[in-house]
Motif scaffolding. Structure first.
Motif, PDB file in Angstrom:
ATOM      1  N   THR A   1       0.852  -1.197   0.000  1.00 28.33           N
ATOM      2  CA  THR A   1       0.000   0.000   0.000  1.00 28.33           C
ATOM      3  C   THR A   1       0.890   1.251   0.000  1.00 28.33           C
ATOM      4  OG1 THR A   1      -1.561  -1.272   1.351  1.00 28.33           O
ATOM      5  CG2 THR A   1      -1.868   1.117   1.318  1.00 28.33           C
TER       6      THR A   1
ATOM      7  N   THR B   1       3.841   2.486   2.749  1.00 28.06           N
ATOM      8  CA  THR B   1       4.482   1.402   3.519  1.00 28.06           C
ATOM      9  C   THR B   1       6.010   1.475   3.430  1.00 28.06           C
ATOM     10  OG1 THR B   1       4.065  -0.082   1.650  1.00 28.06           O
ATOM     11  CG2 THR B   1       2.547  -0.223   3.509  1.00 28.06           C
TER      12      THR B   1
ATOM     13  N   VAL C   1      12.870   2.389   0.969  1.00 27.72           N
ATOM     14  CA  VAL C   1      13.686   1.170   1.005  1.00 27.72           C
ATOM     15  C   VAL C   1      14.478   1.033  -0.296  1.00 27.72           C
ATOM     16  CG1 VAL C   1      13.454  -1.360   0.933  1.00 27.72           C
ATOM     17  CG2 VAL C   1      12.261  -0.042   2.706  1.00 27.72           C
TER      18      VAL C   1
END
Ligand SMILES: Nc1ncnc2c1ncn2[C@@H]1O[C@H](COP(=O)(O)OP(=O)(O)O)[C@@H](O)[C@H]1O
Length: 181
Positions: free
Chosen positions: A8, A11, A16
Protein backbone atom coordinates in the motif's frame (compact mmCIF):
# COMPACT_ATOMS: atom_id res chain seq x y z
CA UNK A 1 15.52 -11.55 -12.49
CA UNK A 2 12.82 -9.16 -11.34
CA UNK A 3 11.79 -8.90 -7.68
CA UNK A 4 8.80 -6.66 -7.01
CA UNK A 5 8.65 -4.49 -3.91
CA UNK A 6 4.98 -3.82 -3.45
CA UNK A 7 2.59 -2.64 -0.73
CA UNK A 8 0.00 0.00 0.00
CA UNK A 9 1.25 3.57 -0.62
CA UNK A 10 3.16 4.80 2.45
CA UNK A 11 4.48 1.40 3.52
CA UNK A 12 7.96 2.58 2.56
CA UNK A 13 8.77 1.02 -0.82
CA UNK A 14 10.53 4.02 -2.28
CA UNK A 15 12.49 4.78 0.91
CA UNK A 16 13.69 1.17 1.00
CA UNK A 17 14.51 1.19 -2.71
CA UNK A 18 16.62 4.34 -2.39
CA UNK A 19 18.79 2.50 0.14
CA UNK A 20 18.90 -0.62 -2.04
CA UNK A 21 20.09 1.58 -4.93
CA UNK A 22 22.85 2.96 -2.69
CA UNK A 23 23.80 -0.65 -1.96
CA UNK A 24 24.23 -1.21 -5.70
CA UNK A 25 20.91 -2.79 -6.66
CA UNK A 26 19.25 -1.82 -9.88
CA UNK A 27 15.80 -0.37 -9.18
CA UNK A 28 13.03 0.56 -11.59
CA UNK A 29 10.66 3.09 -10.02
CA UNK A 30 7.62 1.91 -11.95
CA UNK A 31 5.28 4.78 -11.08
CA UNK A 32 7.84 7.33 -12.34
CA UNK A 33 8.35 5.25 -15.49
CA UNK A 34 4.58 5.13 -16.13
CA UNK A 35 4.32 8.90 -15.86
CA UNK A 36 7.51 9.87 -17.69
CA UNK A 37 6.85 7.51 -20.61
CA UNK A 38 3.06 8.04 -20.64
CA UNK A 39 2.37 4.33 -20.12
CA UNK A 40 -1.20 5.03 -19.06
CA UNK A 41 -4.59 4.91 -20.70
CA UNK A 42 -6.30 7.69 -18.78
CA UNK A 43 -5.89 10.34 -16.11
CA UNK A 44 -8.11 9.94 -13.05
CA UNK A 45 -8.34 13.56 -11.93
CA UNK A 46 -10.71 12.90 -9.07
CA UNK A 47 -8.27 10.47 -7.47
CA UNK A 48 -5.24 12.46 -8.67
CA UNK A 49 -3.67 9.48 -10.40
CA UNK A 50 -3.30 7.79 -13.77
CA UNK A 51 -4.69 4.46 -14.94
CA UNK A 52 -1.65 2.47 -16.05
CA UNK A 53 -1.70 0.46 -19.26
CA UNK A 54 -0.25 -2.69 -17.69
CA UNK A 55 0.45 -4.44 -21.01
CA UNK A 56 2.67 -1.56 -22.11
CA UNK A 57 4.25 -1.30 -18.64
CA UNK A 58 5.05 -5.03 -18.71
CA UNK A 59 6.64 -4.79 -22.18
CA UNK A 60 8.69 -1.74 -21.21
CA UNK A 61 9.93 -3.29 -17.94
CA UNK A 62 10.93 -6.48 -19.81
CA UNK A 63 12.73 -4.34 -22.40
CA UNK A 64 14.63 -2.44 -19.69
CA UNK A 65 15.61 -5.60 -17.81
CA UNK A 66 16.51 -7.50 -20.99
CA UNK A 67 18.36 -10.75 -20.27
CA UNK A 68 20.14 -9.29 -17.24
CA UNK A 69 20.55 -12.16 -14.78
CA UNK A 70 21.23 -9.77 -11.87
CA UNK A 71 18.34 -8.76 -9.63
CA UNK A 72 16.26 -5.78 -10.70
CA UNK A 73 13.92 -4.42 -8.01
CA UNK A 74 10.60 -3.09 -9.21
CA UNK A 75 9.32 -0.35 -6.90
CA UNK A 76 5.55 0.15 -7.09
CA UNK A 77 2.26 -0.57 -5.38
CA UNK A 78 1.54 -2.36 -8.69
CA UNK A 79 4.80 -4.35 -8.89
CA UNK A 80 2.84 -7.55 -8.18
CA UNK A 81 1.03 -7.06 -11.50
CA UNK A 82 4.37 -7.56 -13.26
CA UNK A 83 6.78 -9.58 -11.08
CA UNK A 84 6.42 -13.28 -10.19
CA UNK A 85 8.44 -12.92 -7.00
CA UNK A 86 7.36 -10.11 -4.68
CA UNK A 87 8.06 -8.69 -1.26
CA UNK A 88 5.00 -7.01 0.27
CA UNK A 89 5.75 -4.24 2.80
CA UNK A 90 3.16 -3.93 5.58
CA UNK A 91 2.44 -1.14 8.06
CA UNK A 92 -0.03 -1.13 10.95
CA UNK A 93 -3.03 1.13 10.20
CA UNK A 94 -2.32 3.71 12.92
CA UNK A 95 1.24 4.24 11.70
CA UNK A 96 0.23 4.21 8.03
CA UNK A 97 -2.35 6.89 8.79
CA UNK A 98 0.36 9.11 10.28
CA UNK A 99 2.71 8.54 7.33
CA UNK A 100 0.01 9.37 4.77
CA UNK A 101 -1.18 12.43 6.70
CA UNK A 102 2.43 13.67 6.73
CA UNK A 103 2.31 13.48 2.93
CA UNK A 104 -0.67 15.84 2.91
CA UNK A 105 -2.97 13.24 1.40
CA UNK A 106 -6.64 14.17 1.51
CA UNK A 107 -8.79 12.57 4.23
CA UNK A 108 -10.48 10.30 1.68
CA UNK A 109 -7.16 9.22 0.15
CA UNK A 110 -5.77 8.39 3.60
CA UNK A 111 -8.92 6.41 4.41
CA UNK A 112 -8.90 4.56 1.08
CA UNK A 113 -5.29 3.45 1.52
CA UNK A 114 -5.57 2.55 5.21
CA UNK A 115 -8.68 0.49 4.49
CA UNK A 116 -6.83 -1.31 1.71
CA UNK A 117 -4.02 -2.11 4.16
CA UNK A 118 -6.50 -3.35 6.79
CA UNK A 119 -8.10 -5.63 4.18
CA UNK A 120 -4.73 -6.98 2.91
CA UNK A 121 -5.65 -5.91 -0.64
CA UNK A 122 -2.11 -5.90 -2.06
CA UNK A 123 -1.17 -9.07 -0.20
CA UNK A 124 -4.23 -10.96 -1.42
CA UNK A 125 -3.62 -9.86 -5.04
CA UNK A 126 0.04 -10.84 -4.72
CA UNK A 127 -0.77 -14.31 -3.38
CA UNK A 128 -3.30 -14.76 -6.19
CA UNK A 129 -1.09 -13.60 -9.02
CA UNK A 130 2.54 -14.26 -8.06
CA UNK A 131 4.56 -17.45 -7.71
CA UNK A 132 6.41 -16.40 -4.56
CA UNK A 133 5.32 -13.86 -1.95
CA UNK A 134 7.18 -12.64 1.15
CA UNK A 135 5.81 -10.19 3.72
CA UNK A 136 7.89 -7.70 5.73
CA UNK A 137 6.59 -5.58 8.60
CA UNK A 138 7.76 -1.95 8.64
CA UNK A 139 5.78 -0.87 11.72
CA UNK A 140 7.88 0.91 14.35
CA UNK A 141 11.04 0.22 12.38
CA UNK A 142 13.34 2.33 10.26
CA UNK A 143 13.97 1.84 6.55
CA UNK A 144 17.53 0.51 7.12
CA UNK A 145 16.17 -2.37 9.24
CA UNK A 146 13.58 -3.16 6.58
CA UNK A 147 16.34 -3.17 3.94
CA UNK A 148 18.19 -5.82 5.98
CA UNK A 149 15.11 -8.07 5.77
CA UNK A 150 14.68 -7.38 2.06
CA UNK A 151 18.34 -8.21 1.34
CA UNK A 152 18.02 -11.41 3.36
CA UNK A 153 15.05 -12.45 1.22
CA UNK A 154 16.89 -11.58 -2.00
CA UNK A 155 19.86 -13.73 -0.88
CA UNK A 156 17.52 -16.61 -0.11
CA UNK A 157 15.84 -16.33 -3.50
CA UNK A 158 19.17 -16.16 -5.32
CA UNK A 159 20.57 -19.13 -3.39
CA UNK A 160 17.89 -21.35 -4.90
CA UNK A 161 16.75 -22.55 -1.47
CA UNK A 162 14.48 -20.05 0.25
CA UNK A 163 13.14 -22.46 2.87
CA UNK A 164 14.48 -20.52 5.85
CA UNK A 165 13.60 -17.04 4.60
CA UNK A 166 10.18 -18.20 3.47
CA UNK A 167 9.51 -19.56 6.95
CA UNK A 168 10.47 -16.19 8.43
CA UNK A 169 8.67 -13.95 5.90
CA UNK A 170 5.77 -16.05 4.66
CA UNK A 171 2.57 -14.09 4.06
CA UNK A 172 -0.39 -13.97 6.39
CA UNK A 173 1.06 -12.67 9.66
CA UNK A 174 -1.24 -9.70 10.16
CA UNK A 175 -4.91 -9.27 10.87
CA UNK A 176 -5.92 -5.61 10.91
CA UNK A 177 -9.47 -6.29 9.72
CA UNK A 178 -10.91 -5.00 13.04
CA UNK A 179 -9.16 -1.65 12.64
CA UNK A 180 -11.12 -0.24 9.72
CA UNK A 181 -12.44 3.19 10.65
N1 LIG B 1 10.41 1.24 8.26
C1 LIG B 1 10.23 2.13 7.30
N2 LIG B 1 10.50 1.80 6.04
C2 LIG B 1 10.29 2.69 5.06
N3 LIG B 1 9.78 3.93 5.23
C3 LIG B 1 9.50 4.32 6.48
C4 LIG B 1 9.71 3.44 7.55
N4 LIG B 1 9.34 4.07 8.66
C5 LIG B 1 8.90 5.29 8.30
N5 LIG B 1 9.01 5.47 6.98
C6 LIG B 1 8.58 6.70 6.31
O1 LIG B 1 7.35 6.40 5.64
C7 LIG B 1 7.27 7.14 4.43
C8 LIG B 1 7.12 6.12 3.35
O2 LIG B 1 7.16 6.76 2.13
P1 LIG B 1 7.60 6.03 0.81
O3 LIG B 1 8.92 5.37 0.95
O4 LIG B 1 7.46 7.05 -0.29
O5 LIG B 1 6.47 4.90 0.70
P2 LIG B 1 5.83 4.23 -0.59
O6 LIG B 1 6.89 4.24 -1.68
O7 LIG B 1 5.48 2.85 -0.13
O8 LIG B 1 4.62 5.03 -0.94
C9 LIG B 1 8.55 7.95 4.32
O9 LIG B 1 8.31 9.24 4.82
C10 LIG B 1 9.51 7.21 5.23
O10 LIG B 1 10.49 8.05 5.77
Amino acid sequence: MIIGLTGTPGTGKTSVCRILEAHGYRVIHMNELIKSEHLYSEVDEERDTVVADMDRVFSRVCELVGDDSDVTILDSHMAHHIADTVIVLRTAPSELTQRLKARSYSKSKVQENVEAECLDVVLVESVEWCQKVYEVDTTGRNAEDVVEDVEKIISGVLSGDDTLVYEQYKPGSFDWSEEIF
